[in-house]
Design an enzyme around this catalytic site. Structure first.
Site, PDB file in Angstrom:
ATOM      1  N   LYS A  62     -27.560 -86.015  41.309  1.00  0.00           N
ATOM      2  CA  LYS A  62     -28.275 -85.381  42.416  1.00  0.00           C
ATOM      3  C   LYS A  62     -29.150 -84.215  41.950  1.00  0.00           C
ATOM      4  O   LYS A  62     -30.128 -83.867  42.617  1.00  0.00           O
ATOM      5  CB  LYS A  62     -27.299 -84.904  43.495  1.00  0.00           C
ATOM      6  CG  LYS A  62     -26.375 -85.992  44.029  1.00  0.00           C
ATOM      7  CD  LYS A  62     -27.136 -87.174  44.594  1.00  0.00           C
ATOM      8  CE  LYS A  62     -26.242 -88.159  45.324  1.00  0.00           C
ATOM      9  NZ  LYS A  62     -25.271 -88.840  44.458  1.00  0.00           N
TER      10      LYS A  62
ATOM     11  N   TYR B 240     -16.367 -97.588  50.868  1.00  0.00           N
ATOM     12  CA  TYR B 240     -16.845 -96.386  50.184  1.00  0.00           C
ATOM     13  C   TYR B 240     -15.692 -95.407  49.974  1.00  0.00           C
ATOM     14  O   TYR B 240     -14.977 -95.058  50.910  1.00  0.00           O
ATOM     15  CB  TYR B 240     -17.945 -95.713  51.011  1.00  0.00           C
ATOM     16  CG  TYR B 240     -18.453 -94.414  50.418  1.00  0.00           C
ATOM     17  CD1 TYR B 240     -19.343 -94.430  49.356  1.00  0.00           C
ATOM     18  CD2 TYR B 240     -18.026 -93.189  50.917  1.00  0.00           C
ATOM     19  CE1 TYR B 240     -19.812 -93.248  48.805  1.00  0.00           C
ATOM     20  CE2 TYR B 240     -18.491 -92.004  50.368  1.00  0.00           C
ATOM     21  CZ  TYR B 240     -19.374 -92.041  49.313  1.00  0.00           C
ATOM     22  OH  TYR B 240     -19.821 -90.865  48.759  1.00  0.00           O
TER      23      TYR B 240
ATOM     24  N   TYR C  43     -18.373 -93.682  42.468  1.00  0.00           N
ATOM     25  CA  TYR C  43     -19.671 -94.166  41.987  1.00  0.00           C
ATOM     26  C   TYR C  43     -19.591 -94.801  40.599  1.00  0.00           C
ATOM     27  O   TYR C  43     -19.613 -96.015  40.447  1.00  0.00           O
ATOM     28  CB  TYR C  43     -20.692 -93.029  41.997  1.00  0.00           C
ATOM     29  CG  TYR C  43     -21.081 -92.587  43.378  1.00  0.00           C
ATOM     30  CD1 TYR C  43     -22.062 -93.261  44.109  1.00  0.00           C
ATOM     31  CD2 TYR C  43     -20.465 -91.491  43.979  1.00  0.00           C
ATOM     32  CE1 TYR C  43     -22.414 -92.869  45.389  1.00  0.00           C
ATOM     33  CE2 TYR C  43     -20.813 -91.084  45.262  1.00  0.00           C
ATOM     34  CZ  TYR C  43     -21.782 -91.781  45.962  1.00  0.00           C
ATOM     35  OH  TYR C  43     -22.119 -91.389  47.231  1.00  0.00           O
TER      36      TYR C  43
END
Length: 369
Positions: free
Chosen positions: A57, A288, A314
Site C-alpha cells: 500500500k 477473505y 494476502y
C-alpha cells in the site's frame, strides 16, 4: 532510481520507501528438481520501506500524497477496510508523518473475526494495536457505515477530510505505484543473470481490491510498447491469486488499468483488454481473511524451507496458488501453451506484499471445517 518515460515521469510522487528497489532473491528451496527449467524468485515489497507494516500500500500512497498536500486545508485522512486492514494501518502511518488526523472505518464483517479463536484479541491486537499506537480514530461497524455521513460530520466540526477508498484501488492515482513497480522490476531484470528470456516470464501476486495487479499490467504494457525486445518475446504472464470470492473482478482490474494507462501515456481503450487480466479464483479458500488448513500448510512450508513469514490474508494465499502451479505440473504446461518451449529456463517471480503484523491474530479453522 527507476527511469520513467513522459508523461509518467511528471506525475507528482512522494517517496516513502527506501531509495533503492525492494530486493529480489531466489526462492531457492522451492526449486523443482535439477532437470526442471523453472526458476523461482521473490520480490520483497514487505521489505521496501522503513515504516510500520511495510507492504504494497505504500507504493500506492506515494502517488496519492501529492494530491493530499495539494488539496487546500486538509486536516484528516479517512479510509476504510476490514478490522485488520493493512491499508488502514499504512494510511494511519502516512497521516502521522504528514501531521494529519486519521479516521479508519473498519468493517468487522470483513475478515476473520467470525472464525477467530478469540474475538476480543482479534479486535485489539495485530493491526488494531498499530492503529492505536499511531493515534488513529477507529470506527468499527458491521457493514452499516456510510462514509458520506462521516465526511459530513467531520466537515461540520470544521475539519477538511480527504477520502481514500479501500486499498486505495478506486482512487484515480491508486494504481500508479505498481505501474512504477513494473519499471523497477525491469531495471532489476537487466542487472540479473536470469537466463531464458532474461526477464521474469511469470509474475504471481495476491489480488484483493485490484490496483496492485492493474498497475503492473499497465506498467508492463508501457514497457512493452517502448521495447523492441519485449515485442519479440512471448507474452509476460501476470497472475493475480484472488484472496476472496468475487465476481466481475476482471472487469474491475481492467477499469483500474485503463485509469492508470490514461495517466502514463497509454491509449486506455486500445492498449488494454480483458485478455490482459488473468486472475485465479481457486485458492481464496472459504473467504477473505479466513485461515483454512490448506493455507496453514503453505505458510509452514514457506517458513521452514525459505525462512519467510507470510500473512494468511494476502501473500499466503498467493504463495499457495503459485506453489500449486509448480507442484502440479501446471506451470510447465502453461509455459508451453504460452510460447516458452524454445527457452532453456522459465523465470517466475513472486511478489510478497507484506501484512505479517496480522499473523498472530489469525488461527486456522478446525480440521473438520
Amino acid at each position: 532510481m527507476v527511469n520513467l518515460p513522459e508523461p509518467f515521469a511528471s506525475v507528482p510522487f512522494h517517496r516513502l520507501r527506501y531509495p533503492g528497489p525492494s530486493p529480489i532473491h531466489e526462492f531457492a528451496n522451492h526449486a523443482l528438481d535439477s532437470s526442471s527449467p523453472i526458476q523461482v524468485w521473490a520480490k520483497r515489497d514487505d521489505q521496501s520501506a522503513p515504516l510500520v507494516c511495510c507492504g504494497n500500500k505504500y507504493r500506492k500512497l506515494e502517488y496519492i500524497i501529492p494530491d493530499i498536500l495539494a488539496t487546500p486545508g486538509v486536516t484528516t485522512l479517512v479510509t476504510e477496510g476490514g478490522l485488520q486492514s493493512n491499508h488502514a494501518a499504512q494510511t494511519a502511518v502516512v497521516a502521522a508523518k504528514l501531521g494529519l488526523e486519521c479516521v479508519l472505518l473498519l468493517n468487522e464483517r470483513s475478515g476473520g473475526l467470525s472464525t477467530a479463536e478469540s474475538p476480543d484479541i482479534f479486535r485489539s491486537a495485530g493491526n488494531f494495536q498499530v492503529y492505536n499506537l499511531l493515534g488513529a480514530q477507529t470506527r468499527v461497524h458491521s457493514g452499516q457505515c456510510n462514509k458520506d455521513d462521516v465526511l459530513s460530520e467531520l466537515r461540520s466540526q470544521g475539519k477538511v477530510p480527504y477520502w481514500i477508498p479501500s486499498g486505495a484501488s478506486l482512487h484515480p492515482l491508486g494504481g500508479l505505484g505498481y505501474a512504477q513497480c513494473a519499471f523497477e522490476i525491469a531495471t532489476q531484470e537487466a542487472e540479473m543473470d536470469l537466463g531464458g528470456t532474461g526477464r521474469f516470464d511469470y509474475i504471481f501476486l495476491p489480488c484483493g481490491s485490484g490496483s496492485t495487479i492493474a498497475g503492473l499490467i499497465a506498467g508492463f504494457r508501457l514497457l512493452e510498447k517502448a521495447s523492441k525486445k519485449e515485442n519479440t518475446l512471448p507474452k509476460r504472464q501476470i497472475i493475480g491469486i484472488m484472496v476472496s470470492p468475487k465476481t466481475q473482478q476482471e472487469e474491475r482490474v481492467l477499469s483500474i488499468a485503463r485509469t492508470v494507462g490514461d495517466k502514463i501515456g497509454l491509449d486506455s481503450e486500445r492498449d488494454h483488454s480483458l485478455n490482459d487480466v488473468r486472475l485465479d479464483h481457486r485458492f481464496c479458500g472459504p473467504g477473505y481473511g479466513i485461515f483454512d488448513n490448506n493455507l496453514q500448510s503453505t505458510l509452514g512450508d514457506v517458513a521452514v524451507k525459505e525462512g519467510i513469514l507470510m500473512d494468511p490474508v494476502y501473500s499466503g494465499k498467493a504463495a499457495r496458488g503459485m506453489l500449486s502451479f509448480l507442484s502440479s505440473g501446471e506451470m510447465m504446461s502453461d509455459a508451453m501453451k504460452n510460447g516458452y518451449t524454445g527457452f532453456e529456463k522459465v523465470n517466475v517471480l513472486f511478489i510478497h506484499t507484506g501484512g505479517q503484523t496480522v499473523f498472530s491474530v489469525y488461527a486456522p479453522l478446525p480440521a473438520s471445517v
